[in-house]
Design an enzyme around this catalytic site. Structure first.
Site, PDB file in Angstrom:
ATOM      1  N   THR A   1       1.154  -4.272   4.442  1.00 23.62           N
ATOM      2  CA  THR A   1       0.685  -4.376   5.800  1.00 23.62           C
ATOM      3  C   THR A   1      -0.033  -5.864   6.022  1.00 23.62           C
ATOM      4  OG1 THR A   1      -1.577  -3.535   5.471  1.00 23.62           O
ATOM      5  CG2 THR A   1       0.071  -2.010   6.422  1.00 23.62           C
ATOM      6  N   ASP A   2      -0.535  -6.199   4.932  1.00 24.55           N
ATOM      7  CA  ASP A   2      -1.379  -7.667   5.114  1.00 24.55           C
ATOM      8  C   ASP A   2      -0.472  -8.860   5.719  1.00 24.55           C
ATOM      9  OD1 ASP A   2      -3.710  -6.348   4.284  1.00 24.55           O
ATOM     10  OD2 ASP A   2      -3.778  -7.146   2.223  1.00 24.55           O
TER      11      ASP A   2
ATOM     12  N   THR B   1       0.813  -1.255   0.078  1.00 29.08           N
ATOM     13  CA  THR B   1      -0.023  -0.073  -0.019  1.00 29.08           C
ATOM     14  C   THR B   1       0.882   1.273   0.011  1.00 29.08           C
ATOM     15  OG1 THR B   1      -1.774  -1.124   1.167  1.00 29.08           O
ATOM     16  CG2 THR B   1      -1.915   1.301   1.229  1.00 29.08           C
TER      17      THR B   1
END
Length: 321
Positions: free
Chosen positions: A97-98, A18
């Site tokens: 981030t996932d 992201t």
């Protein structure tokens, strides 16, 4: 050249996520495409970094939900190279981030770096009206200059250890937490304030035989993650055992309820799997706490690791890494 000058360089490796994402509208923080902006452009967009001696390199451009072995191998290869350079003080990795917590754990397990390896990220894309990536990147540089080793995660002014960190929120900027252990430190206007000691690193960037084994494989040993819940049964486990070819399942991590409790129907299926040589490890689906060992546990516990980290740990154990 003095040692202080020789140790001044920081390398920033980009992997996408992201932080490198773009949306068609500045007000859209959800419907964006990750991994669109080069890491060199991310760094150039933060004027405060001009005073630091930085080197940037693009390792990959992926949405971290799609993170996998090939990207990990590329990242580990470049980390080993840069950490081995005498004039490199630390390495920063920009990451989605996932799956950041999984990559952080993997890197700590494989490398145990004596120099800091700092992962950072963003919850808003680079195209956002107010992106959080630039501040996170600036904070990561501050941590990279002041930390004393190990794999760290920097997000929203908080510094977390790879062993403890987990993504706990879907949208908030401060999406990461370290549970009972708490954050290692925080960053305040470029200064790092520590709450507890830095995690210990090794004396060298990884064990060569272990790293060579990891870098040579085409796939990690197959370890599946399943969840115990109300009305659970053993259907998924039995299906894995029956239709696992051509990569038979070698391990199963079960995210148990509470203190590692597992539905009795699921225990029966997992016990059958264990009898067939499949290693079974129990973690907890609870966001905080760990499985406290006790004689009533149906299977071996995850030594405090979350389900996703326990899956990686078991795969590496089965690999022998």
């Amino acid at each position: 050249m003095s040692s202080s000058i020789a140790a001044a360089r920081i390398v920033i490796l980009g992997t996408g996520g992201t932080i490198a994402g773009r949306a068609s509208q500045t007000g859209d923080n959800v419907s964006y495409t990750a991994g669109q902006v080069a890491v060199a452009d991310l760094v150039a967009a933060v004027p405060a970094l001009n005073a630091s001696r930085l080197e940037v390199e693009q390792v990959s451009q992926v949405d971290s939900k799609d993170m996998g072995l090939s990207v990990w191998q590329s990242l580990v290869t470049r980390l080993v190279y840069h950490l081995g350079q005498l004039d490199v003080a630390s390495v920063i990795v920009t990451h989605g981030t996932d799956t950041l917590e999984e990559t952080a754990y993997l890197l700590q397990r494989l490398l145990q770096p004596a120099k800091p390896v700092v992962l950072t990220c963003a919850m808003r894309p680079a195209s956002a009206l107010v992106p959080d990536g630039p501040q996170n990147l600036s904070d990561a540089v501050a941590v990279a200059q002041q930390a004393q080793g190990g794999v760290l995660v920097v997000c929203a002014g908080q510094v977390h250890a790879a062993q403890d960190v987990a993504k706990v929120h879907t949208y908030r900027l401060d999406a990461f937490d370290s549970g009972d252990a708490g954050a290692l430190a925080c960053v305040e206007e470029g200064h790092v304030r520590c709450f507890r000691p830095w995690p210990g690193g090794g004396t060298a960037p990884g064990d060569s035989a272990r790293l060579a084994q990891f870098l040579a494989i085409d796939a990690l040993p197959r370890v599946e993650l399943i969840t115990s819940h109300a009305d659970a049964d053993g259907t998924v486990v039995r299906a894995l055992l029956k239709w696992g070819a051509p990569r038979p399942v070698r391990g199963i991590v079960v995210a148990g309820t509470g203190n590692g409790t597992v539905h009795h129907d699921l225990i029966a299926a997992l016990s059958d799997a264990q009898a067939q040589g499949v290693r079974v490890v129990v973690s907890s689906r609870c966001a905080w706490g760990r499985v406290v060992p006790h004689p009533g546990l149906a299977f071996e516990h995850s030594s405090g690791l979350s389900p996703v980290k326990a899956r990686l740990a078991l795969a590496l154990d089965l690999l022998g890494a």
